[in-house]
Motif scaffolding. Structure first.
Motif, PDB file in Angstrom:
ATOM      1  N   LYS A  30     -18.725  18.971  71.755  1.00  0.00           N
ATOM      2  CA  LYS A  30     -17.633  18.371  72.526  1.00  0.00           C
ATOM      3  C   LYS A  30     -16.389  18.222  71.668  1.00  0.00           C
ATOM      4  O   LYS A  30     -16.466  17.920  70.475  1.00  0.00           O
ATOM      5  CB  LYS A  30     -18.050  17.010  73.086  1.00  0.00           C
ATOM      6  N   SER A  31     -15.245  18.433  72.296  1.00  0.00           N
ATOM      7  CA  SER A  31     -13.956  18.250  71.638  1.00  0.00           C
ATOM      8  C   SER A  31     -12.941  17.822  72.699  1.00  0.00           C
ATOM      9  O   SER A  31     -13.284  17.744  73.881  1.00  0.00           O
ATOM     10  CB  SER A  31     -13.511  19.556  70.968  1.00  0.00           C
ATOM     11  N   GLU A  32     -11.730  17.542  72.258  1.00  0.00           N
ATOM     12  CA  GLU A  32     -10.673  17.154  73.189  1.00  0.00           C
ATOM     13  C   GLU A  32      -9.468  18.058  72.993  1.00  0.00           C
ATOM     14  O   GLU A  32      -9.159  18.462  71.868  1.00  0.00           O
ATOM     15  CB  GLU A  32     -10.257  15.694  72.965  1.00  0.00           C
ATOM     16  N   VAL A  33      -8.801  18.356  74.102  1.00  0.00           N
ATOM     17  CA  VAL A  33      -7.550  19.106  74.059  1.00  0.00           C
ATOM     18  C   VAL A  33      -6.521  18.342  74.871  1.00  0.00           C
ATOM     19  O   VAL A  33      -6.870  17.607  75.797  1.00  0.00           O
ATOM     20  CB  VAL A  33      -7.701  20.553  74.596  1.00  0.00           C
ATOM     21  N   GLN A  34      -5.254  18.509  74.509  1.00  0.00           N
ATOM     22  CA  GLN A  34      -4.174  17.822  75.220  1.00  0.00           C
ATOM     23  C   GLN A  34      -3.060  18.794  75.567  1.00  0.00           C
ATOM     24  O   GLN A  34      -2.819  19.757  74.831  1.00  0.00           O
ATOM     25  CB  GLN A  34      -3.563  16.708  74.356  1.00  0.00           C
ATOM     26  N   VAL A  35      -2.395  18.501  76.686  1.00  0.00           N
ATOM     27  CA  VAL A  35      -1.162  19.181  77.051  1.00  0.00           C
ATOM     28  C   VAL A  35      -0.177  18.118  77.533  1.00  0.00           C
ATOM     29  O   VAL A  35      -0.573  17.004  77.885  1.00  0.00           O
ATOM     30  CB  VAL A  35      -1.358  20.253  78.156  1.00  0.00           C
ATOM     31  N   GLY A  36       1.090  18.475  77.558  1.00  0.00           N
ATOM     32  CA  GLY A  36       2.119  17.567  78.041  1.00  0.00           C
ATOM     33  C   GLY A  36       2.050  17.399  79.552  1.00  0.00           C
ATOM     34  O   GLY A  36       1.266  18.066  80.233  1.00  0.00           O
ATOM     35  N   PRO A  37       2.901  16.542  80.104  1.00  0.00           N
ATOM     36  CA  PRO A  37       2.883  16.253  81.540  1.00  0.00           C
ATOM     37  C   PRO A  37       3.122  17.470  82.436  1.00  0.00           C
ATOM     38  O   PRO A  37       2.779  17.453  83.601  1.00  0.00           O
ATOM     39  CB  PRO A  37       4.012  15.239  81.720  1.00  0.00           C
ATOM     40  N   GLY A  78       2.020  20.611  81.481  1.00  0.00           N
ATOM     41  CA  GLY A  78       1.049  21.625  81.110  1.00  0.00           C
ATOM     42  C   GLY A  78       1.384  22.388  79.849  1.00  0.00           C
ATOM     43  O   GLY A  78       0.642  23.267  79.421  1.00  0.00           O
ATOM     44  N   LYS A  79       2.505  22.068  79.209  1.00  0.00           N
ATOM     45  CA  LYS A  79       2.918  22.759  77.994  1.00  0.00           C
ATOM     46  C   LYS A  79       2.227  22.142  76.773  1.00  0.00           C
ATOM     47  O   LYS A  79       1.909  20.959  76.772  1.00  0.00           O
ATOM     48  CB  LYS A  79       4.440  22.646  77.797  1.00  0.00           C
ATOM     49  N   PRO A  80       2.020  22.956  75.700  1.00  0.00           N
ATOM     50  CA  PRO A  80       1.433  22.408  74.468  1.00  0.00           C
ATOM     51  C   PRO A  80       2.320  21.293  73.908  1.00  0.00           C
ATOM     52  O   PRO A  80       3.544  21.323  74.079  1.00  0.00           O
ATOM     53  CB  PRO A  80       1.409  23.615  73.516  1.00  0.00           C
ATOM     54  N   LEU A  81       1.696  20.332  73.222  1.00  0.00           N
ATOM     55  CA  LEU A  81       2.421  19.211  72.622  1.00  0.00           C
ATOM     56  C   LEU A  81       2.751  19.520  71.174  1.00  0.00           C
ATOM     57  O   LEU A  81       2.017  20.248  70.507  1.00  0.00           O
ATOM     58  CB  LEU A  81       1.565  17.949  72.671  1.00  0.00           C
ATOM     59  N   ASP A  82       3.841  18.944  70.684  1.00  0.00           N
ATOM     60  CA  ASP A  82       4.201  19.071  69.273  1.00  0.00           C
ATOM     61  C   ASP A  82       3.237  18.288  68.383  1.00  0.00           C
ATOM     62  O   ASP A  82       3.049  18.604  67.232  1.00  0.00           O
ATOM     63  CB  ASP A  82       5.629  18.547  69.016  1.00  0.00           C
ATOM     64  N   HIS A  83       2.647  17.198  68.954  1.00  0.00           N
ATOM     65  CA  HIS A  83       1.722  16.335  68.220  1.00  0.00           C
ATOM     66  C   HIS A  83       0.747  15.712  69.196  1.00  0.00           C
ATOM     67  O   HIS A  83       1.029  15.633  70.383  1.00  0.00           O
ATOM     68  CB  HIS A  83       2.498  15.238  67.470  1.00  0.00           C
ATOM     69  N   GLN A  84      -0.408  15.286  68.690  1.00  0.00           N
ATOM     70  CA  GLN A  84      -1.400  14.609  69.517  1.00  0.00           C
ATOM     71  C   GLN A  84      -0.871  13.259  69.959  1.00  0.00           C
ATOM     72  O   GLN A  84      -0.247  12.552  69.176  1.00  0.00           O
ATOM     73  CB  GLN A  84      -2.701  14.396  68.740  1.00  0.00           C
ATOM     74  N   GLU A  85      -1.108  12.918  71.189  1.00  0.00           N
ATOM     75  CA  GLU A  85      -0.716  11.598  71.701  1.00  0.00           C
ATOM     76  C   GLU A  85      -1.853  10.623  71.503  1.00  0.00           C
ATOM     77  O   GLU A  85      -2.981  10.944  71.485  1.00  0.00           O
ATOM     78  CB  GLU A  85      -0.349  11.675  73.195  1.00  0.00           C
ATOM     79  N   TYR A  88      -1.920  14.868  79.254  1.00  0.00           N
ATOM     80  CA  TYR A  88      -3.229  14.932  79.875  1.00  0.00           C
ATOM     81  C   TYR A  88      -4.197  15.347  78.773  1.00  0.00           C
ATOM     82  O   TYR A  88      -3.881  16.206  77.950  1.00  0.00           O
ATOM     83  CB  TYR A  88      -3.286  15.963  81.008  1.00  0.00           C
ATOM     84  N   GLU A  89      -5.369  14.721  78.774  1.00  0.00           N
ATOM     85  CA  GLU A  89      -6.369  14.993  77.748  1.00  0.00           C
ATOM     86  C   GLU A  89      -7.663  15.396  78.443  1.00  0.00           C
ATOM     87  O   GLU A  89      -8.099  14.725  79.376  1.00  0.00           O
ATOM     88  CB  GLU A  89      -6.581  13.719  76.930  1.00  0.00           C
ATOM     89  N   ALA A  90      -8.257  16.491  77.984  1.00  0.00           N
ATOM     90  CA  ALA A  90      -9.508  16.955  78.576  1.00  0.00           C
ATOM     91  C   ALA A  90     -10.617  16.943  77.539  1.00  0.00           C
ATOM     92  O   ALA A  90     -10.404  17.330  76.390  1.00  0.00           O
ATOM     93  CB  ALA A  90      -9.341  18.368  79.118  1.00  0.00           C
ATOM     94  N   GLN A  91     -11.783  16.472  77.967  1.00  0.00           N
ATOM     95  CA  GLN A  91     -12.981  16.564  77.129  1.00  0.00           C
ATOM     96  C   GLN A  91     -13.604  17.923  77.449  1.00  0.00           C
ATOM     97  O   GLN A  91     -13.831  18.255  78.613  1.00  0.00           O
ATOM     98  CB  GLN A  91     -13.946  15.434  77.456  1.00  0.00           C
ATOM     99  N   ALA A 149      -6.263  26.928  79.240  1.00  0.00           N
ATOM    100  CA  ALA A 149      -5.875  27.807  78.129  1.00  0.00           C
ATOM    101  C   ALA A 149      -6.282  27.194  76.790  1.00  0.00           C
ATOM    102  O   ALA A 149      -6.809  27.881  75.916  1.00  0.00           O
ATOM    103  CB  ALA A 149      -4.374  28.068  78.157  1.00  0.00           C
ATOM    104  N   LYS A 150      -6.059  25.868  76.637  1.00  0.00           N
ATOM    105  CA  LYS A 150      -6.425  25.200  75.376  1.00  0.00           C
ATOM    106  C   LYS A 150      -7.939  25.079  75.234  1.00  0.00           C
ATOM    107  O   LYS A 150      -8.457  25.064  74.127  1.00  0.00           O
ATOM    108  CB  LYS A 150      -5.774  23.818  75.292  1.00  0.00           C
ATOM    109  N   ALA A 151      -8.655  24.987  76.360  1.00  0.00           N
ATOM    110  CA  ALA A 151     -10.115  24.868  76.324  1.00  0.00           C
ATOM    111  C   ALA A 151     -10.776  26.203  75.983  1.00  0.00           C
ATOM    112  O   ALA A 151     -11.920  26.221  75.529  1.00  0.00           O
ATOM    113  CB  ALA A 151     -10.639  24.352  77.663  1.00  0.00           C
ATOM    114  N   GLY A 152     -10.065  27.300  76.188  1.00  0.00           N
ATOM    115  CA  GLY A 152     -10.624  28.617  75.896  1.00  0.00           C
ATOM    116  C   GLY A 152     -11.867  28.881  76.713  1.00  0.00           C
ATOM    117  O   GLY A 152     -11.856  28.742  77.930  1.00  0.00           O
TER     118      GLY A 152
END
Length: 154
Positions: free
Chosen positions: A138-145, A147-154, A128-131, A106-109
């Motif tokens: 190229k970019s990076e997206v992250q989700v929590g453990p 799969g939910k969106p994070l409040d801030h980048q880890e 979890y971080e995906a390239q 979902a975050k990768a679109g």
């Protein structure tokens, strides 16, 4: 005019390179403090070490060991006292829980997920971080453990 523009561009590029180099510096294993070396030895058992670097963050020096374990990447960030601060370890997309896969996609679109890493801090999975590659960028997206969106980048 063109020469001045080129000179400004070249100077800017050198300055940016110097800033990037100041943030992370490649080092040799022999440059590691004894406490960091002890942690590296424990963390790299059975791994192939690809290299070491130091980075300064908020006045503290950290050491990063980059390695390959069973065919995947694992980067360990270590404080000067030998404490493991963070571990980024590559994981197969198809091995992730469905919620995490769905969240990352979902975050990768419309982008293609190239690589996924788990991020662990203080022995706790935090994200979890995906390239992602989208239209050649190229970019990076992250989700929590979970799969939910994070409040801030880890």
């Amino acid at each position: 005019m063109k020469a001045n523009l080129f000179l400004m561009f070249a100077t800017s590029a050198l300055l940016l390179t110097a800033i990037a180099s100041a943030q992370e510096k490649k080092i040799k294993r022999s440059d590691l403090p004894p406490a960091v070396e002890k942690t590296v030895a424990a963390e790299s058992a059975g791994a192939t070490i690809r290299g070491f670097s130091t980075e300064k963050e908020k006045g503290q020096t950290f050491y990063e060991a980059e390695m390959t374990v069973n065919g995947h990447s694992k980067d360990v960030l270590i404080a000067a006292d030998g404490t493991v601060v963070e571990v980024e370890e590559q994981v197969a997309l198809d091995s992730l829980p469905t919620d995490v896969k769905t969240g990352l996609q979902a975050k990768a679109g419309k982008g293609k997920i190239l690589k996924v890493e788990s991020l662990t801090k203080k022995d706790k999975l935090v994200a979890y971080e995906a390239q992602v590659e989208t239209n050649g960028k190229k970019s990076e997206v992250q989700v929590g453990p979970h799969g939910k969106p994070l409040d801030h980048q880890e």
